[in-house]
Motif scaffolding. Structure first.
Motif, PDB file in Angstrom:
ATOM      1  N   LEU A  49      48.114  43.176  41.257  1.00 65.58           N
ATOM      2  CA  LEU A  49      48.626  41.874  41.775  1.00 65.58           C
ATOM      3  C   LEU A  49      47.696  41.042  42.576  1.00 65.58           C
ATOM      4  O   LEU A  49      47.082  41.452  43.581  1.00 65.58           O
ATOM      5  N   TYR A  50      47.506  39.841  42.101  1.00 62.04           N
ATOM      6  CA  TYR A  50      46.675  38.934  42.512  1.00 62.04           C
ATOM      7  C   TYR A  50      47.379  37.709  43.189  1.00 62.04           C
ATOM      8  O   TYR A  50      48.353  37.274  42.720  1.00 62.04           O
ATOM      9  N   THR A  51      46.833  37.493  44.339  1.00 64.16           N
ATOM     10  CA  THR A  51      47.549  36.393  45.265  1.00 64.16           C
ATOM     11  C   THR A  51      46.598  35.001  45.409  1.00 64.16           C
ATOM     12  O   THR A  51      45.557  35.465  45.645  1.00 64.16           O
ATOM     13  N   LEU A  52      46.815  33.931  44.727  1.00 61.90           N
ATOM     14  CA  LEU A  52      46.149  32.801  44.793  1.00 61.90           C
ATOM     15  C   LEU A  52      46.649  31.807  45.808  1.00 61.90           C
ATOM     16  O   LEU A  52      47.957  31.630  45.722  1.00 61.90           O
ATOM     17  N   LYS A  53      45.781  30.983  46.416  1.00 59.13           N
ATOM     18  CA  LYS A  53      46.511  29.826  47.222  1.00 59.13           C
ATOM     19  C   LYS A  53      45.763  28.853  47.229  1.00 59.13           C
ATOM     20  O   LYS A  53      44.345  28.874  47.015  1.00 59.13           O
ATOM     21  N   TYR A  65      49.513  42.855  34.307  1.00 54.53           N
ATOM     22  CA  TYR A  65      50.472  43.283  33.205  1.00 54.53           C
ATOM     23  C   TYR A  65      51.144  42.015  32.672  1.00 54.53           C
ATOM     24  O   TYR A  65      51.833  41.199  33.355  1.00 54.53           O
ATOM     25  N   GLY A  66      51.082  41.900  31.353  1.00 50.88           N
ATOM     26  CA  GLY A  66      51.586  40.488  30.689  1.00 50.88           C
ATOM     27  C   GLY A  66      51.106  39.108  30.964  1.00 50.88           C
ATOM     28  O   GLY A  66      51.741  38.260  30.824  1.00 50.88           O
ATOM     29  N   ALA A  67      49.926  39.211  31.773  1.00 51.35           N
ATOM     30  CA  ALA A  67      49.610  37.814  32.598  1.00 51.35           C
ATOM     31  C   ALA A  67      50.598  37.086  33.148  1.00 51.35           C
ATOM     32  O   ALA A  67      50.802  35.829  33.020  1.00 51.35           O
ATOM     33  N   VAL A 146      48.366  45.285  29.205  1.00 45.59           N
ATOM     34  CA  VAL A 146      47.356  45.038  30.390  1.00 45.59           C
ATOM     35  C   VAL A 146      46.134  44.301  30.036  1.00 45.59           C
ATOM     36  O   VAL A 146      45.528  44.567  29.076  1.00 45.59           O
ATOM     37  N   TRP A 147      46.200  43.094  30.797  1.00 43.18           N
ATOM     38  CA  TRP A 147      44.826  42.289  30.686  1.00 43.18           C
ATOM     39  C   TRP A 147      43.961  42.761  31.569  1.00 43.18           C
ATOM     40  O   TRP A 147      43.989  43.232  32.604  1.00 43.18           O
ATOM     41  N   GLN A 148      42.530  42.346  31.304  1.00 46.55           N
ATOM     42  CA  GLN A 148      41.239  42.231  32.135  1.00 46.55           C
ATOM     43  C   GLN A 148      41.552  41.187  33.011  1.00 46.55           C
ATOM     44  O   GLN A 148      41.713  40.091  32.359  1.00 46.55           O
ATOM     45  N   ALA A 149      41.534  41.401  34.365  1.00 46.13           N
ATOM     46  CA  ALA A 149      41.577  40.156  35.264  1.00 46.13           C
ATOM     47  C   ALA A 149      40.212  40.158  36.029  1.00 46.13           C
ATOM     48  O   ALA A 149      39.824  41.022  36.469  1.00 46.13           O
ATOM     49  N   LEU A 160      42.216  32.684  38.287  1.00 50.53           N
ATOM     50  CA  LEU A 160      42.256  33.940  37.853  1.00 50.53           C
ATOM     51  C   LEU A 160      41.952  33.914  36.371  1.00 50.53           C
ATOM     52  O   LEU A 160      42.617  33.275  35.553  1.00 50.53           O
ATOM     53  N   LYS A 161      40.840  34.777  35.868  1.00 51.68           N
ATOM     54  CA  LYS A 161      40.735  34.711  34.529  1.00 51.68           C
ATOM     55  C   LYS A 161      41.264  36.060  34.069  1.00 51.68           C
ATOM     56  O   LYS A 161      41.037  37.155  34.369  1.00 51.68           O
TER      57      LYS A 161
END
Ligand code: GLA
Length: 381
Positions: A49-53, A65-67, A146-149, A160-161
């Motif tokens: 899980l990624y957090t962007l601010k 998971y599923g982008a 599942v995607w590469q992140a 996030l890519k």
């Protein structure tokens, strides 16, 4: 004494100025993306899980998971931040059941009649997962892999890519296809989604994004949201929600959103198209399509003052009024998602385009690069 105080001031300037400089640099530095482990899928793949601010205080959580965009906070007119997308607070809940909450949908967003199409007279059969039809990429579409992140540094916010390799024959689609999606949470309170794709064999490709928005930031119906869609026409469907191939004028129908109208105003009109969709679940033909980024939608919620504009390079826009939400799904913070408590605005090519010669083509050829840009821009008034 005077001589000393001058020296002290000089010394102080020398000490303070690097601190001030570093503060300035800190502000210019692109925001860091935080990552935590979020569990494993049934087949043992790790999910994060990624957090962007951004520098306005907005926060977006994304899982590979599923982008899926898990949460997105935006300020109301009093600068109160609330989460304005539906979703779940654990991977387990997404694995158990999710009506495409926040996901990237593909390879083909929306339906393909009987899951059949031809390229150069070669017939293909896709998996059937919606009545007799193929919907949103099939049984195991891009929303369930599942995607590469990889966090990427951008000057205007946090990004996030996400990448995924879809193998030749997956869900019946021809060609090895590589898709990349960049999610940027910009400092102007925009969610920018940029897609690209490449294939090694002619295929069809039409990804979209499936966030359910509710600009109140609360569990409530979306029927009071006011909507504008810049489209003079829409693509009617049959009873299985497959486009008929016609482009019909919205004038004098419930589908006329050319000027601001509450979503609930005409949704129960006695029109066959509304019965087929159980409300709105249709594609609008965006005006003046030429592949450049254009304003497609303006959505306004008067209690919070929140406004969402959708800009896209795509020719179509699926507006889905959450008609299949029925209170059976409990989402974040154990909130029950009731009937029409979220709405989707999915930029895309028209549904069933592979079988409709008059619709813009969705064929991707080897050597060509697919690209799409869609921006969800937030403000308050
Ligand atoms: C899209 C479709 C709807 C429905 C939802 C998910 O918007 O058009 O018919 O499948 O996704 O429930």
């Amino acid at each position: 004494m005077k001589k000393y105080s001058k020296q002290i001031i000089m010394a102080l300037i020398l000490i303070i100025s690097p601190i001030l400089n570093s503060c300035q640099k800190e502000e210019l530095k692109p925001a860091e993306v935080e990552k935590i482990s979020w569990g494993k899928t049934g087949d043992g793949n790790n999910v994060d899980l990624y957090t962007l601010k951004n520098n306005k205080g907005s926060v977006m959580q994304v899982t590979n998971y599923g982008a899926i965009i898990v949460s997105l906070t935006m300020p109301d007119r009093n600068n109160k931040f609330e989460d304005i997308v539906l979703g779940n607070d654990s991977l387990y809940k997404y694995l158990r059941e999710s009506p495409y909450f926040g996901a990237i949908v593909g390879r083909y967003g929306n339906r393909i009649g009987n899951g059949k199409f031809k390229i150069d007279d070669v017939p293909y059969q896709l998996t059937i997962n919606n009545g007799e039809n193929h919907l949103h990429g099939g049984l195991n579409g891009f929303d369930k892999v599942v995607w590469q992140a990889e966090p990427v540094k951008v000057e205007n916010g946090s990004a996030l890519k996400l990448s995924y390799h879809s193998y030749d024959g997956e869900e019946g689609y021809p060609g090895n296809l590589d898709i990349t999606v960049f999610y940027t949470l910009s400092n102007e309170n925009e969610l920018i989604i940029e897609y690209s794709g490449k294939t090694d064999k002619k295929t069809i490709f039409n990804p979209t994004h499936h966030s359910y928005f509710n600009l109140t930031g609360k569990e409530s119906s979306i029927l009071d949201h006011e909507l504008i869609i810049n489209a003079d026409q829409f693509t009617p469907v049959d009873s299985g929600l497959i486009t008929t191939g016609e482009l019909v004028n919205v004038e004098n129908t419930a589908f006329d959103f050319r000027t601001a109208k509450a979503i609930g105003k005409d949704i129960t009109n006695d029109e066959e198209q509304l019965k087929f969709g159980l409300g709105y679940d249709h594609n609008w033909v965006l005006n003046n399509y030429d592949g450049t980024l254009k304003l497609a939608v303006t959505l306004y919620e008067k209690n919070s003052g929140r406004v969402m504009e959708v800009l896209t390079t795509e020719p179509g826009l699926q507006f889905y009024s959450g008609n299949f939400l029925d209170g059976s799904i409990t989402g974040k913070n154990n909130v029950v998602y009731n009937y029409r408590s979220g709405l989707c605005l999915e930029a895309q090519h028209y549904p069933d385009s592979p079988n409709k010669e008059n619709f813009p083509s969705v064929i991707l050829k080897p050597g060509d690069t697919y690209s799409q840009k869609t921006v969800y821009r937030f403000s308050a008034k």
